[in-house]
Design an enzyme around this catalytic site. Structure first.
Site, PDB file in Angstrom:
ATOM      1  N   GLY A 113       0.804  -1.217   0.000  1.00  0.00           N
ATOM      2  CA  GLY A 113       0.000   0.000   0.000  1.00  0.00           C
ATOM      3  C   GLY A 113       0.835   1.262   0.000  1.00  0.00           C
ATOM      4  N   SER A 161      -7.139   5.917   4.203  1.00  0.00           N
ATOM      5  CA  SER A 161      -5.729   5.627   3.945  1.00  0.00           C
ATOM      6  C   SER A 161      -5.650   5.108   2.510  1.00  0.00           C
ATOM      7  CB  SER A 161      -5.199   4.580   4.920  1.00  0.00           C
ATOM      8  OG  SER A 161      -5.202   5.084   6.244  1.00  0.00           O
ATOM      9  N   THR A 162      -5.305   6.012   1.583  1.00  0.00           N
ATOM     10  CA  THR A 162      -5.335   5.636   0.168  1.00  0.00           C
ATOM     11  C   THR A 162      -4.301   4.569  -0.166  1.00  0.00           C
ATOM     12  OG1 THR A 162      -3.877   7.495  -0.321  1.00  0.00           O
ATOM     13  CG2 THR A 162      -6.240   7.850  -0.577  1.00  0.00           C
ATOM     14  N   CYS A 163      -3.241   4.497   0.632  1.00  0.00           N
ATOM     15  CA  CYS A 163      -2.227   3.490   0.347  1.00  0.00           C
ATOM     16  C   CYS A 163      -2.776   2.078   0.548  1.00  0.00           C
ATOM     17  CB  CYS A 163      -0.983   3.709   1.196  1.00  0.00           C
ATOM     18  SG  CYS A 163      -1.293   3.547   2.964  1.00  0.00           S
ATOM     19  N   MET A 164      -3.798   1.954   1.398  1.00  0.00           N
ATOM     20  CA  MET A 164      -4.394   0.647   1.671  1.00  0.00           C
ATOM     21  C   MET A 164      -5.827   0.550   1.141  1.00  0.00           C
ATOM     22  SD  MET A 164      -2.034  -1.017   3.128  1.00  0.00           S
ATOM     23  CE  MET A 164      -2.966  -2.440   3.686  1.00  0.00           C
TER      24      MET A 164
END
Length: 1007
Positions: A695, A973-976
């Site tokens: 992520g 949380s855009t990474c996840m």
């Protein structure tokens, strides 16, 4: 007999002279003459006959039949004697005088009598003897001239012309055909000697006596039409030719003489004779061997090689002859007369011209722009239109006695005889090559019919074009079937005989014929598919075809099926010459994998040459299957287990681009296909919390790309439509600017490789340059997507009716380099060359080339190279520029909430049946399209859904319990791809808080 002759000779010498004794001497010598023993006797007798010619001829008129035969016999002895002494130093004047006197219309007034004598001599190798004398009595090493170099040359030339001029005067077609056929066979068809090439042919063409070229055309038309009946180049004789007609071989040397004579006399020919002249060229030109071509496949035929060597033994060899022939064909006079005829729509003439053009392009490998004849025809709309109508009009009668279009036969992949192929292949290949070339220079206003005020260069309207391109698309698919049959048919002898009886000839094919056929199919496919792709590119840039027109229900290519095409070796899925594709069905030791099935080979041809006949959805699945297979080699379980086999980098959050450019350079990380892990470092120099399970890397790559392509950084500029393209001025920002473009291309490739969508809107011309197979250069049609105003100005210049010189333009452009003005020349000395009406087309294309190609060539090349380090560009070429934009950024389509919900995970106590989750999905389903996109971007950083649905979203969207704090906003949380959703008490509160969060763009946190 010799004793009797000598006694009569002595008697005649002593006198008195009697014509009876002279006649008896002629009769006697004809019975015993030997070349080795009786030459002097013949020369003495010839002197007497010339001296007493009037008395002798008058005496013979009393018995015409026997007298005529006696003249024939004595003249034949003179021919034999001349040939026997041609290599010696003995004088030839007397026997030559004998031939001159007793074949002269001034000596013999009876035309039929002379015809009979000339037929006799010609049938007994008269012109062979003349050639022998010319080559042995006239010196070699001559300068090319129509003036006889010696008196002997003048006499021999006169003897050659005498029967030719007599035949012209007789107006007897059969006799003329016999004479000129013998001239061709003996003098013009064999390889030239220096005497033939340097004197005889120039003298025939430019001498003081005009050669009867019209009669020669008539003779050769009969010969050529006969040769076209059978199979092969010179077969089929004996069906329509008169028994006295000399059979002529169609050789390159005959072609050389024919075009030399034609260059002199074509101006005086009638239209009918020019048509026949072109028809003869149609048959003669294929006999001219091509020059050695480096692009050929090297499978040269030994017989052809031997033939070329034999020809080359002549003076100057074939190279000089080839250049002379092709230069003559390309002369202004030839081109003017041929182009002037093709507009009439005569099918036979169109076919002849098509064969000539096909031979120049397919056999001699000439590009259209290199030959005046080719480009003059390509820019003739009426010729293009007539040629297509001729193609469509070609039919054949099938075994069921039904008439079928040959294009339809090709489209269905049905086998045709060699004769039918010979009828359609030159027409169709010439049409596709010519029309494709003309389209390159056809501006959109002409193509789409926008400009109605000027004469259009577009041969077809859009409706006609759509019908045509459907037919040509199917022809391409049919050729693939013909070149790669699923099974080789086994035909027994009885069935072969039955087919022959109903007019379907079946012949056994050997390896040489199969190779020739493969090359023929390969060339036809190349030019036909090229035209289809070109029309498709126009449609992709500015649509004029109905939706799904390009798809074919005949093509059954599915990514879900098993196929060797999708194995990890990138060497399999690549563009290859059509004629070499069949080798892929054989075991490839270099590749290491099993051979491709015949079905795979055909599918590979389609995907690399005509990918648009397969649906976009299916091609996306194929691309992802190819990438997944490649990724498994670098990021498989074993590689994942071995932690050393991955890329790990520390990146400062405030210096993402600078650190990434340094640490992910090819020198530091040569292989970016490996799994990548990122550790972010905050402003205090401390590692941020969290372990990258994929992520953080995706979030890092997303931010990096947006930073690198930000116009404020200087590497990319924006068009008036706010679309990205390389900034031409970036080369002045830093010396190693190409390294940055390579890096950005590499990073975009990494996003595609990892199936990430990034919202980067690129200019269509830039994406076209990425997909181009040939150096990335584009033509003027793409200028509108870069600079619409300049495109409009150049079109204005093209159609400007006033004095172009008054506009004050020259072949230079002013370039603004950060406030400093610099003049760039479009061509050497361009600032001193004014733009005029005669050179404005050149100026328009040079200006477009400067803007589209020259200014950003190094930028685009570096970017392409970086992109190809991660993604095989051949895979991306399955898509057009608009589809590539969709691959990069996703499709602007409505978001399927049901699909999103089906592939959403929950954590922290939430589940699909939780009251809060039910309320959440009810609210989302009632969002507008814009609000749905805002929600998706809030959670995933991209407002567009994955191309194949949310099942491909990685990591899958997850809704996590965010606590029981009613005043808190939802966060992500855009990474996840993680949405933290607090528990709200009522429907209105949840909706208001959710909308506030997604519309403000707030709420990013890493946790």
């Amino acid at each position: 007999m010799r004793v009797q002759f000598d006694r009569l000779q002595l008697m005649l010498q002593k006198g008195p002279f009697t014509v009876d004794n002279l006649q008896l001497l002629v009769s006697t010598i004809c019975q015993f003459y030997s070349d080795n023993q009786d030459g002097e006797r013949l020369v003495w007798l010839s002197q007497q006959l010339v001296k007493h010619k009037d008395t002798y001829l008058k005496f013979l008129q009393a018995d015409p039949r026997n007298g005529q035969q006696q003249v024939k016999n004595i003249l034949l002895l003179c021919l034999r004697h001349l040939r026997a002494i041609s290599s010696s130093g003995e004088p030839i004047a007397i026997p030559m005088r004998m031939l001159e006197v007793f074949t002269s219309s001034t000596s013999i007034a009876d035309t039929n009598y002379l015809k009979s004598v000339w037929r006799w001599l010609i049938e007994n190798d008269y012109f062979e003897c003349m050639r022998c004398l010319l080559e042995r009595k006239v010196p070699a090493s001559l300068e090319k001239s129509h003036t006889p170099p010696t008196p002997v040359a003048a006499s021999i030339f006169e003897l050659i012309l005498t029967p030719i001029r007599f035949a012209e005067a007789c107006k007897d077609t059969l006799f003329s055909n016999q004479v000129l056929g013998s001239v061709c066979k003996s003098l013009l068809c064999p390889a030239y000697s220096e005497q033939i090439s340097q004197f005889l042919i120039p003298a025939m063409a430019y001498g003081k006596y005009p050669f009867p070229f019209v009669d020669l055309i008539t003779t050769l038309v009969v010969q050529c039409r006969e040769s076209g009946i059978g199979e092969g180049k010179n077969k089929g004789y004996g069906r329509t030719l008169d028994r006295r007609t000399i059979r002529v071989d169609l050789t390159p040397w005959l072609l050389g003489a024919f075009v030399t004579l034609g260059a002199k006399q074509i101006e005086s020919l009638s239209q009918a004779k020019v048509s026949e002249y072109v028809e003869v060229l149609q048959y003669l030109l294929p006999s001219l061997p091509s020059a050695n071509d480096p692009d050929d496949d090297g499978d040269s035929d030994s017989e052809e090689d031997m033939e070329v060597e034999d020809y080359a033994s002549g003076a100057g060899g074939l190279a000089e002859l080839r250049e002379d022939c092709l230069s003559a064909l390309d002369s202004p006079s030839h081109v003017t007369h041929i182009v002037g005829l093709v507009g009439r729509g005569d099918a036979q003439l169109l076919y002849a011209v098509a064969v000539i053009c096909h031979t120049l392009m397919a056999h001699h490998r000439y590009s259209i722009h290199r030959r005046r004849l080719l480009y003059s025809l390509a820019y003739n709309p009426q010729f293009i239109k007539n040629l297509w109508q001729c193609c469509v009009g070609q039919t054949m009668v099938t075994a069921t006695r039904t008439e079928t279009s040959l294009i339809m036969m090709l489209s269905r992949g049905l086998t045709m005889s060699e004769r039918e192929m010979g009828r359609i292949v030159p027409l169709l290949s010439t049409f596709c090559s010519m029309f494709s070339h003309s389209l390159h220079t056809l501006h959109d206003a002409d193509f789409y019919g926008d400009d109605t005020g000027n004469a259009s260069s577009m041969p077809f309207n859009l409706l006609e074009l759509i019908q045509m391109v459907i037919a040509l698309r199917d022809v391409c698919l049919g050729i693939i079937e013909l070149a790669h049959p699923d099974a080789k048919p086994t035909i027994n002898d009885d069935y072969r005989v039955a087919l022959n009886r109903v007019g379907v000839p079946m012949r056994k094919s050997n390896a040489k014929e199969i190779s020739k056929l493969t090359k023929q199919w390969g060339y036809l496919f190349k030019v036909t598919a090229g035209l289809v792709r070109q029309v498709y590119t126009r449609d992709a840039r500015r649509s004029f075809c109905p939706k799904d027109l390009w798809l074919s229900d005949r093509v059954k290519i599915h990514a879900d099926g098993s196929s060797q095409l999708y194995r990890s070796q990138a060497s399999v899925f690549t563009h290859r010459p059509f004629r070499t594709m069949q080798s892929l069905s054989q075991v490839n030791e270099d590749d290491g994998g099993p051979p491709l099935s015949n079905k795979d080979v055909k599918n590979l041809v389609i995907l690399t040459e005509l990918p648009f006949v397969v649906s976009f959805h299916e091609r996306v699945k194929i691309l992802q299957k190819l990438i997944n297979a490649d990724r498994a080699d670098y990021q498989g379980e074993m590689d994942h287990f071995m932690s050393a086999n991955s890329v790990t980098v520390n990146i400062r959050r405030n210096y993402i681009y600078e650190d990434a450019f340094d640490k992910l350079s090819p020198e530091n990380e040569p292989n970016l296909k490996l799994k990548m892990r990122v550790q972010l470092v905050n402003a205090a120099g401390l590692d941020e919390a969290g372990i990258d399970g994929g992520g953080i890397f995706r979030e890092f790559l997303n931010v990096l790309l947006k930073t690198g392509f930000d116009p404020n950084r200087g590497f990319f500029s924006q068009t008036t439509d706010r679309l990205l393209y390389p900034n031409p001025q970036s080369k002045f920002l830093m010396e190693d600017f190409t390294k940055h473009y390579y890096f950005l291309g590499r990073m975009l490739g990494k996003a595609l490789y990892e199936n990430m969508l990034v919202e980067l809107p690129f200019a269509s011309f830039f994406l076209s340059k990425i997909l181009s197979r040939h150096s990335g250069d584009l033509d003027i049609h793409h200028l509108a997507s870069l600079d619409p105003e300049m495109y409009r100005n150049l079109l204005f210049l093209k159609h400007y009716d006033g004095d172009v010189g008054e506009l004050g333009l020259d072949f230079s452009v002013v370039d603004n380099q950060f406030g400093e003005t610099k003049i760039e020349e479009l061509k050497p000395g361009g600032k001193n060359i004014p733009v005029t009406a005669s050179n404005r087309i050149e100026y328009i294309h040079l200006m477009a080339d400067y803007k589209l190609n020259k200014q950003i060539r190094h930028h685009c090349t570096a970017f392409r190279n970086g992109l190809s380090d991660l993604i095989n560009l051949e895979w991306l070429r399955m898509f057009d520029q608009q589809e590539l934009q969709v691959l990069i950024s996703g499709a602007a389509v409505p978001i399927n909430i049901a699909d999103l919900r089906q592939h959403t995970n929950y954590s922290g106590g939430y589940a699909d049946d939780h009251p809060m989750i039910k309320m959440f999905w009810e609210i989302v389903e009632n969002f507008t399209d814009e609000q749905k996109r805002q929600l998706l971007k809030f959670v995933t950083s991209c407002s567009r859904p994955p191309l194949l649905g949310f099942k491909d979203l990685y990591p899958a969207l997850c809704i996590h319990y965010g606590g029981n704090e009613p005043g808190r906003l939802p966060t992500a949380s855009t990474c996840m791809n993680l949405l933290k959703l607090p528990e709200f008490k009522d429907f209105a509160s949840l909706r208001d808080k959710l909308l506030y969060a997604i519309e403000s763009g707030a709420g990013f946190e890493l946790s």
